[in-house]
Design an enzyme around this catalytic site. Structure first.
Site, PDB file in Angstrom:
ATOM      1  N   ARG A  50      -5.506   0.382  -8.898  1.00  0.00           N
ATOM      2  CA  ARG A  50      -5.828  -0.769  -8.043  1.00  0.00           C
ATOM      3  C   ARG A  50      -6.820  -0.290  -6.988  1.00  0.00           C
ATOM      4  O   ARG A  50      -6.664   0.819  -6.467  1.00  0.00           O
ATOM      5  CB  ARG A  50      -4.571  -1.326  -7.340  1.00  0.00           C
ATOM      6  CG  ARG A  50      -3.759  -2.296  -8.174  1.00  0.00           C
ATOM      7  CD  ARG A  50      -2.673  -2.971  -7.341  1.00  0.00           C
ATOM      8  NE  ARG A  50      -3.126  -4.210  -6.726  1.00  0.00           N
ATOM      9  CZ  ARG A  50      -2.383  -4.912  -5.844  1.00  0.00           C
ATOM     10  NH1 ARG A  50      -1.191  -4.470  -5.478  1.00  0.00           N
ATOM     11  NH2 ARG A  50      -2.839  -6.044  -5.327  1.00  0.00           N
TER      12      ARG A  50
ATOM     13  N   ALA B  80       0.798  -1.232   0.000  1.00  0.00           N
ATOM     14  CA  ALA B  80       0.000   0.000   0.000  1.00  0.00           C
ATOM     15  C   ALA B  80       0.838   1.292   0.000  1.00  0.00           C
ATOM     16  O   ALA B  80       0.621   2.160  -0.851  1.00  0.00           O
ATOM     17  CB  ALA B  80      -0.972  -0.029   1.183  1.00  0.00           C
TER      18      ALA B  80
ATOM     19  N   ASP C 178      -3.883  -2.702   3.853  1.00  0.00           N
ATOM     20  CA  ASP C 178      -4.141  -1.928   2.632  1.00  0.00           C
ATOM     21  C   ASP C 178      -5.173  -0.842   2.875  1.00  0.00           C
ATOM     22  O   ASP C 178      -5.192   0.182   2.189  1.00  0.00           O
ATOM     23  CB  ASP C 178      -4.602  -2.846   1.503  1.00  0.00           C
ATOM     24  CG  ASP C 178      -3.405  -3.556   0.913  1.00  0.00           C
ATOM     25  OD1 ASP C 178      -2.959  -4.545   1.514  1.00  0.00           O
ATOM     26  OD2 ASP C 178      -2.887  -3.077  -0.116  1.00  0.00           O
TER      27      ASP C 178
ATOM     28  N   GLN D 206       4.321 -13.462  -1.968  1.00  0.00           N
ATOM     29  CA  GLN D 206       5.055 -12.314  -1.444  1.00  0.00           C
ATOM     30  C   GLN D 206       5.829 -12.662  -0.165  1.00  0.00           C
ATOM     31  O   GLN D 206       6.866 -12.065   0.125  1.00  0.00           O
ATOM     32  CB  GLN D 206       4.095 -11.155  -1.136  1.00  0.00           C
ATOM     33  CG  GLN D 206       3.513 -10.470  -2.369  1.00  0.00           C
ATOM     34  CD  GLN D 206       2.179 -11.047  -2.780  1.00  0.00           C
ATOM     35  OE1 GLN D 206       1.914 -12.227  -2.556  1.00  0.00           O
ATOM     36  NE2 GLN D 206       1.333 -10.236  -3.397  1.00  0.00           N
TER      37      GLN D 206
HETATM   38  O1  MRU Z   1      -1.039  -7.352  -3.523  1.00  0.00           O
HETATM   39  P1  MRU Z   1       0.029  -6.688  -2.730  1.00  0.00           P
HETATM   40  O2  MRU Z   1       1.338  -7.394  -2.752  1.00  0.00           O
HETATM   41  O3  MRU Z   1       0.148  -5.207  -3.076  1.00  0.00           O
HETATM   42  O4  MRU Z   1      -0.501  -6.744  -1.233  1.00  0.00           O
HETATM   43  C1  MRU Z   1       0.268  -6.146  -0.231  1.00  0.00           C
HETATM   44  C2  MRU Z   1      -0.255  -6.349   1.136  1.00  0.00           C
HETATM   45  O5  MRU Z   1      -1.300  -6.932   1.332  1.00  0.00           O
HETATM   46  C3  MRU Z   1       0.505  -5.721   2.255  1.00  0.00           C
HETATM   47  O6  MRU Z   1       0.383  -6.483   3.407  1.00  0.00           O
HETATM   48  C4  MRU Z   1      -0.061  -4.329   2.525  1.00  0.00           C
HETATM   49  O7  MRU Z   1      -0.119  -3.566   1.353  1.00  0.00           O
HETATM   50  C5  MRU Z   1       0.724  -3.594   3.535  1.00  0.00           C
HETATM   51  S1  MRU Z   1       2.282  -3.102   2.909  1.00  0.00           S
HETATM   52  C6  MRU Z   1       3.096  -2.211   4.076  1.00  0.00           C
END
Ligand code: MRU
Length: 345
Positions: free
Chosen positions: A88, A47, A235, A194
């Protein structure tokens, strides 16, 4: 720590996280469309990083608007801003960053070149601020981490997901900087891994012991007493404390409650959405079914099978022990603590 994104002359350099941990490749972005491509394909993700990328992308968009009249410039910029906002849906930091750029446009002078320079400067300020915020958050969060603790985390909320240092992993880094021994269990985080690819990579680079576990193992791991606390990023957080984060986070929180493990969320105040009263108001991204039906580009499910590919879930606020922010640790009742923190921000 390897930078997630940065300005190099007239290009935004974005670390291509799809290639990690195998290769460290930066994508030079010279126009907004390229930045949107990076956001949508998850070349850059997380995010806070998405928010900074959006601001940088908008600075590129501003640069490409070739009109001298400030009113026409502003009108065209607003169109570009709405395209960026739609890149997004779930991470509110994206909209937050777009609104911050638009607000700058409103107060800026009636000189197009000055406005362009201001937008570029603002994107750099947002990057620098993000790192400072994460460090502050880390210091508050570190107090919740006992010496010798094992922290379970989901997805990647580290340096890679932000301008630098990280939110959930920022807590881990800060605990170590405070002299504590910390180890991490990284959920692999299907379907895009991830946790296995990015969190584990960050931990190895930083010399923090890390074990990768399949997502379905959380309950077993916690029942064996192997986890002292769970810390995840977010997010979008609703004003009642409901937390949208990577799919699977809700399961972690449920298992944490079952096993008496404190479940913490680390996120900047910009991730709290004043327009979302509860999780029901948070839009959840659905991504390409192939992410689930294929593995490394090879079909694993039989043809004819379809997929459910929600990229995020919502953890109800009653499963959250505390929300760690740059202004301090917010506790239930969240309607009050979040309301107060947002009002003071
Ligand atoms: O789909 P992504 O990889 O963008 O999802 C990211 C996450 O869910 C993270 O946990 C969230 O953005 C927090 S990042 C500090």
């Amino acid at each position: 720590m390897i930078p997630t994104l940065y300005w190099e002359k007239d290009a935004v350099m974005i670390l291509d996280q799809r290639k990690l941990p195998g290769r460290t490749v930066f994508i030079p972005c010279r126009d907004m469309r390229r930045v949107i491509y990076c956001i949508q394909t998850l070349a850059t993700r997380g995010a806070p990083a998405i928010g900074v990328a959006a601001a940088m992308g908008l600075a590129l968009a501003a640069q490409a608007i070739r009109v001298k009249d400030p009113a026409r410039f502003r009108a065209r910029f607003r169109e570009r801003a709405e395209v960026m906002r739609a890149a997004r849906p779930t991470a509110v930091n994206l909209s937050w960053a777009v609104d911050r750029c638009l607000a700058l446009l409103d107060v800026g002078p009636d000189n197009v070149e000055t406005l362009k320079a201001m937008l570029r400067r603002e994107s750099q300020i947002m990057l620098d601020e993000d790192v400072a915020i994460n460090r502050a958050m880390g210091r508050f969060g570190a107090e919740l981490v006992p010496d010798g603790a094992t922290v379970l985390t989901h997805c990647n909320a580290g340096s890679l997901a932000t301008g630098g240092y990280g939110t959930a992993l920022g807590v881990v880094y800060a605990a170590r900087e405070a002299g504590k021994q910390v180890a991490v269990i990284a959920d692999e985080t299907r379907p895009l891994l991830q946790g296995a690819r990015l969190t584990a990579w960050e931990m190895v680079l930083e010399g923090i012991p890390v074990r990768v576990a399949v997502d379905g193992a959380v309950g077993a791991i916690m029942s064996k007493g192997l986890v002292d606390l769970a810390v995840v990023g977010a997010d979008r957080i609703a004003m009642n404390g409901d937390v949208a984060n990577k799919i699977g986070t809700f399961n972690v929180a449920l298992q944490a409650q079952r096993h008496g493990v404190p479940f913490y969320v680390a996120a900047p105040l910009s991730t709290i959405d004043p327009n979302a009263a509860s999780g029901a108001d948070i839009p959840i991204e659905e991504r390409d079914p192939r992410e689930v039906l294929e593995l490394a580009g090879k079909r694993i499910a039989p043809s004819g099978a379809q997929a459910l590919n929600f990229a995020f879930d919502v953890t109800p606020h009653d499963l959250v022990a505390a929300i760690i922010t740059e202004k301090g640790v917010l506790r239930p009742p969240f309607t009050q603590s979040l309301g107060k923190a947002k009002a003071a921000a």
